[in-house]
Design a protein around this motif. Structure first.
Motif: not given
Length: 308
Positions: A287-298
């Protein structure tokens, strides 16, 4: 009025996730008597029947969509409504529902990877970090948190089948975007289901002809088949579309993370499954990895779109 509609959208999305979690439980019950190919066929057939009134109401010819792009439509049907649920129901022959529910969270991650590969969308460094963290979490589940299983390469096959299903789902979403296909229930979606039925029918006939008592299922299994077809094939899609239209794809997609939680609650409460340490550790990583990959971008990617 706007607040009421937003609250209604959240309620619709929550109900959609409950149906999705129920798909694990009822699918697991059904595959005790029904072959995964046959269950996939029933899901397509029942979904097509429930979408048909929308087609008739629109008074249009849905197959004109197929005539202009028959190859692409067939490919989408084979990936989206044949392979995706077939992998799921094959995986659900295992009773490891908690592991399989955790695997469900990889959908947006795999969608992002296919977007980078097929749509030439560039990933930021932080997204690669998220992918790496999520993949490590997936490895924890794939080998049940046991280093000996990793050394001996003794993977958790059902979990890998769920990842394969999610890969098909992600590819389906990306191809929809790449080919500029915008499916609506009264247009392309009905055709997708019909093509899926045609593809699956020969396998169903061959399988059922080889059984002693074809289509002789218990009433519990028939109920499960009805839930899978009506719930996932019809109601789920409409709830998801309504909720997404009201609150946006990014917000709606976050509700997908409720599915493994709901599956875990169902497995513990209804099946008496015991939670394992590796499941908590691996689940947090995924879940942490997916949130980083899908949310922390512009820039939004195809992962922001909910699965069909």
């Amino acid at each position: 009025m706007k607040m009421n509609k937003t609250a209604l959208a959240y309620g619709a999305l929550l109900l959609a996730m409950l149906i999705s979690a129920g798909n694990f439980m009822f699918g697991n019950l059904a595959v005790n008597e029904v072959h995964p190919v046959v269950l996939t066929f029933w899901r397509c057939l029942i979904a097509a029947i429930f979408v048909l009134p929308l087609v008739l109401k629109g008074r249009s010819n849905p197959f004109q969509h197929f005539q202009g792009s028959w190859l692409r439509t067939t490919i989408l049907a084979c990936i989206g409504v044949v392979a995706t649920p077939w992998f799921v129901y094959t995986a659900l022959q295992s009773n490891d529902l908690i592991d399989l529910g955790a695997g469900y969270t990889s959908v947006p991650l795999l969608t992002i990877l296919f977007s980078a590969l097929l749509l030439n969308e560039r990933l930021r460094a932080v997204q690669y970090l998220g992918v790496a963290i999520a993949l490590f979490g997936a490895l924890v589940f794939a080998f049940r948190g046991d280093l000996e299983n990793l050394i001996n390469f003794n993977p958790h096959l059902a979990f890998l089948l769920m990842i394969a299903s999610n890969a098909c789902r992600g590819l389906y979403l990306v191809l929809l975007k790449k080919w500029h296909i915008h499916l609506k229930p009264d247009e392309g979606l009905f055709v997708i289901f019909v093509v899926g039925i045609v593809v699956l029918l020969p396998f169903v006939v061959i399988h059922e002809a080889g059984t002693f008592r074809p289509l002789d299922y218990s009433w519990q299994v028939w109920g499960s088949i009805l839930f899978v077809g009506v719930g996932m094939g019809a109601i789920y899609l409409h709830l998801l579309n309504f909720g997404t239209n009201e609150v946006g794809a990014s917000t709606a997609s976050l509700f997908a993370y409720l599915v493994p939680i709901l599956v875990t609650v169902e497995a513990v409460a209804l099946k008496g499954v015991d939670l394992q340490i590796y499941q908590g550790f691996g689940g947090v990583l995924i879940v942490s990895g997916v949130l980083i990959a899908t949310r922390l971008h512009h820039r939004p990617t195809a992962a922001d779109h909910p699965p069909h």
